[in-house]
Every structure is written in C-alpha cells, then in structure tokens.
Design an enzyme around this catalytic site. Structure first.
Site, PDB file in Angstrom:
ATOM      1  N   ARG A  31       0.839  -1.208   0.000  1.00  0.00           N
ATOM      2  CA  ARG A  31       0.000   0.000   0.000  1.00  0.00           C
ATOM      3  C   ARG A  31       0.873   1.258   0.000  1.00  0.00           C
ATOM      4  NH1 ARG A  31      -3.558  -3.418  -0.597  1.00  0.00           N
ATOM      5  NH2 ARG A  31      -5.079  -4.140   0.958  1.00  0.00           N
ATOM      6  N   GLU A 175     -14.547 -14.086   9.319  1.00  0.00           N
ATOM      7  CA  GLU A 175     -14.461 -13.496   7.976  1.00  0.00           C
ATOM      8  C   GLU A 175     -14.197 -14.545   6.908  1.00  0.00           C
ATOM      9  OE1 GLU A 175     -11.386 -10.528   7.357  1.00  0.00           O
ATOM     10  OE2 GLU A 175     -12.148 -10.040   5.375  1.00  0.00           O
ATOM     11  N   LYS A 217     -18.197 -11.206   9.010  1.00  0.00           N
ATOM     12  CA  LYS A 217     -17.628 -10.259   8.039  1.00  0.00           C
ATOM     13  C   LYS A 217     -17.563 -10.930   6.673  1.00  0.00           C
ATOM     14  CE  LYS A 217     -13.523  -7.431   7.161  1.00  0.00           C
ATOM     15  NZ  LYS A 217     -12.587  -6.481   7.754  1.00  0.00           N
ATOM     16  N   SER A 259     -14.708  -4.677   2.127  1.00  0.00           N
ATOM     17  CA  SER A 259     -14.907  -3.971   0.851  1.00  0.00           C
ATOM     18  C   SER A 259     -14.307  -4.743  -0.320  1.00  0.00           C
ATOM     19  CB  SER A 259     -14.381  -2.539   0.912  1.00  0.00           C
ATOM     20  OG  SER A 259     -12.998  -2.482   1.194  1.00  0.00           O
ATOM     21  N   GLY A 260     -13.253  -5.483  -0.082  1.00  0.00           N
ATOM     22  CA  GLY A 260     -12.756  -6.469  -1.044  1.00  0.00           C
ATOM     23  C   GLY A 260     -12.282  -5.970  -2.401  1.00  0.00           C
ATOM     24  N   GLY A 261     -11.990  -4.688  -2.539  1.00  0.00           N
ATOM     25  CA  GLY A 261     -11.537  -4.182  -3.834  1.00  0.00           C
ATOM     26  C   GLY A 261     -12.567  -3.309  -4.532  1.00  0.00           C
ATOM     27  N   ARG A 290      -9.574  -1.008   2.630  1.00  0.00           N
ATOM     28  CA  ARG A 290      -9.276  -0.104   1.509  1.00  0.00           C
ATOM     29  C   ARG A 290     -10.338   0.972   1.311  1.00  0.00           C
ATOM     30  NH1 ARG A 290      -8.159  -5.113  -2.303  1.00  0.00           N
ATOM     31  NH2 ARG A 290      -9.357  -6.038  -0.606  1.00  0.00           N
TER      32      ARG A 290
END
Ligand code: 13P
Length: 338
Positions: A31, A175, A217, A259-261, A290
């Site tokens: 990141r 998750e 999640k 959010s996964g992208g 993210r």
C-alpha cells in the site's frame, strides 16, 4: 458489564462501523509502495495514528482492527495504541490469523493458519486492551473452485479460532471472504457464498459458538472482476441481503462487510442499498480496509505533516459509511463534499 454479547452489539451499533487497519507489514508495504512512501515502522505508525486521532473517529467508528505490530506501538502522546482508541470509546480489536498458505492436495486454493499457540497470544492481546479478534479465510471462484475441501477446512479453522476467542472473552469476527477475482457472474458468487456460509455456521454450531457473541464479516455478492459485467447496486443489495438472510443464523447481531476491492463510493452505495431493504434484526454495517483508507492514504502521502487534511478525508469516508448503515446516504452528499 463487558461481555461478548454486549461488545458484539456495540461493534455493529447503527450509525457506526469498523475500521480494518490490520494490514500485515507485507500488505502495508504494498500500500505504501503504491503511494511512494517507504514502509518503515515509524511511517506505518504515523499513518495509522493520524487516522486514530481524527476529530470524528468516535462518532462513526465503533472499533478498529489492529495488526500485531500496531497494538504494541506507542502513540506520540505516550499512550499505547489500544488505550488511545478506548479512551475515545472506540473498541480495539486484533487480527490473529497468521495469513494463508497453499491448501495441501488442492492446487491454487488457500488455508488460513495460526491456531497453534493462539490461546496464549489472545491472553496477551487481551492484556494489551484488545476486546475482539479477526480471522480471515479466503475462497477463490473458478470452474472447479472452491473445492469441498477448502470450504470444510477453512470453516473448521474459523470455528476453532472462534471458540478460542470466546473462551478468552473476546468477540471473534468471522471473515469468510469469497474473492471478487474471476470471470464468474453474480449468480455464481451467490451460490458459492451461500455454500461457504452454510458450512461456516455448521462448524460454528459444532464448536458450540455463542452466535450472539460474534460478528460476521462476509463479502457482498458481486459479478467477478473479469466478467465484463457491471454491478447494479439494487441487484447487489437484493442478492447480498437474500444470501445473508437465508444462510446466516439470526442470532448473529450484525454483519460487517469487507470492501474487497470495491471503490470507496461503490462500497458505500452498496451498503446503503442493503440497509434500505433490510427488514431483519441484523445490523448491516462496514468493516472496511481499503474503502475507508484509500483516499486518506493518497492525501497523507502528499504531505505527511498535514494531519488535519488527511483526517478530514478519513472522517468524510467514515461519515458517508455511517449514513449508509442507516440507509440515508445520497450521492449528492459526496459531490457536495468534493
Ligand atoms: P478490505 O475492506 O480492503 O477488503 O479489507 C477488509 C479486511 O479486513 C480484509 O481482511
């Protein structure tokens, strides 16, 4: 009194959600590389502390998932990071899995590791102030995957982890992430996610988990990123809502999506659409990494010293997602803020 059921409820309280700031040092390096900042221990702390001291974090963020390095760090005011958060009414949490490895005898699938010594690590994290934990399992979709083996093995590990967390008086965030990558369509994502959730709850029940003391999640139900299909927010919301309603025990107090992208606004809009149709007792909120940090990180990289501007950007994303938990977000609010 503090017990896992009341902590789980507080984590998914309407109007609030979770900040996933638990990127491992490896992921954080990626990141920071992307915004051309060296990934040093001090820089990682600097960015995170900037977010954790924002003016509105206490209004919109119920809890923060920390990484091992961060929970052991000291903020510039001398407080340890968990205390810095809890003094503002934000619950400190901790990622406790040790990442994924190849799943033996299945090409191209993953199993999450970290059960060995987990009890002892959790006792230490509790002493450092953590009151909830996170463990992430990943599943990839293709013509042949996920295999039954990956679905069962990952659910078993999630349940073993959840039992150890509850035994330490900590709330487990469970998750199971079905990845967005692939050429599959939204219906395939629905079917796979349904199968994954069913096996997770099957294992959680076998392992005697108190379902009122967990937070789920999951991923949202989306077209694969290489399908060439656009996601329509109404369809995403209906499919995601139905998939959760049909396959998750209604004892679970809340669902905090990853959010996964998805882009920041996409993740907010889809959460908002889900809350507009929700008539269940589930609280649908966010546990975004993210989608809460991307713009803030870009702003921070431009001038690390200008904390105020970074915090304004972060507070805006938190506020938009807070509104989405109430089904009160509107795209105009984004435009106005810009
Ligand atoms: P994203 O919201 O970026 O997917 O991260 C959430 C998370 O905690 C992944 O484990």
């Amino acid at each position: 009194m503090e017990n896992i059921e009341s902590i789980a409820k507080a984590m998914v309280k309407k109007g609030k959600g979770i900040l996933a700031a638990d990127e491992s040092s490896g992921t954080m390096a990626k990141r920071l590389d992307a915004v051309k900042v060296p990934s040093t221990e001090q820089n990682r702390l600097n960015f995170r502390e900037t977010l954790f001291t924002s003016q509105k974090i206490k209004d919109f963020i119920s809890g923060v998932i920390l990484y091992d390095e961060t929970i052991k760090q000291t903020a510039s005011n001398g407080k340890n990071i968990a205390k810095l958060l809890s003094d503002q009414g934000v619950i400190p949490g901790i990622k406790v899995d040790k990442g994924t490895k190849s799943l033996p005898l299945s090409n191209d699938e993953k199993i999450t590791e970290g059960l060995d010594g987990l009890k002892e690590r959790l006792v230490d994290y509790y002493k450092l102030g953590a009151r909830f934990t996170k463990w992430r399992a990943v599943y990839n979709i293709s013509k042949v995957y996920p295999s039954k083996m990956s679905i069962v093995a990952n659910a078993h590990a999630l349940a073993r982890y959840a039992a150890i967390a509850q035994d330490t008086n900590m709330v487990p965030i469970v998750e199971p992430e079905v990845l967005m990558d692939g050429s599959h369509d939204i219906n395939k994502c629905y079917d796979v996610t349904a199968a994954v959730l069913q096996e997770c709850f099957n294992q959680l029940v076998i392992h005697k988990i108190n379902l009122k003391g967990i937070v789920l999640k999951p991923n949202m139900i989306l077209n694969g990123t290489e399908s060439g299909k656009k996601n329509d927010t109404k369809e995403v919301a209906e499919k995601t809502y139905n998939c959760i309603k049909e396959n998750v025990s209604h004892d679970v107090p809340g669902i905090a999506f990853l959010s996964g992208g998805q882009s920041e606004v996409e993740a907010t809009e889809n959460l908002n659409s889900i809350n507009k149709i929700n008539t269940t007792n589930f609280s649908f909120t966010f546990s975004y990494g993210r989608a809460l940090q991307q713009s803030a990180l870009k702003t921070w990289a431009k001038n690390i010293a200008d904390k105020k501007t970074v915090q304004t950007v972060f507070d805006l994303r938190s506020e938009m997602n807070s509104l989405a938990t109430l089904g009160k977000w509107k795209v105009d609010l984004e435009k106005k803020a810009a």
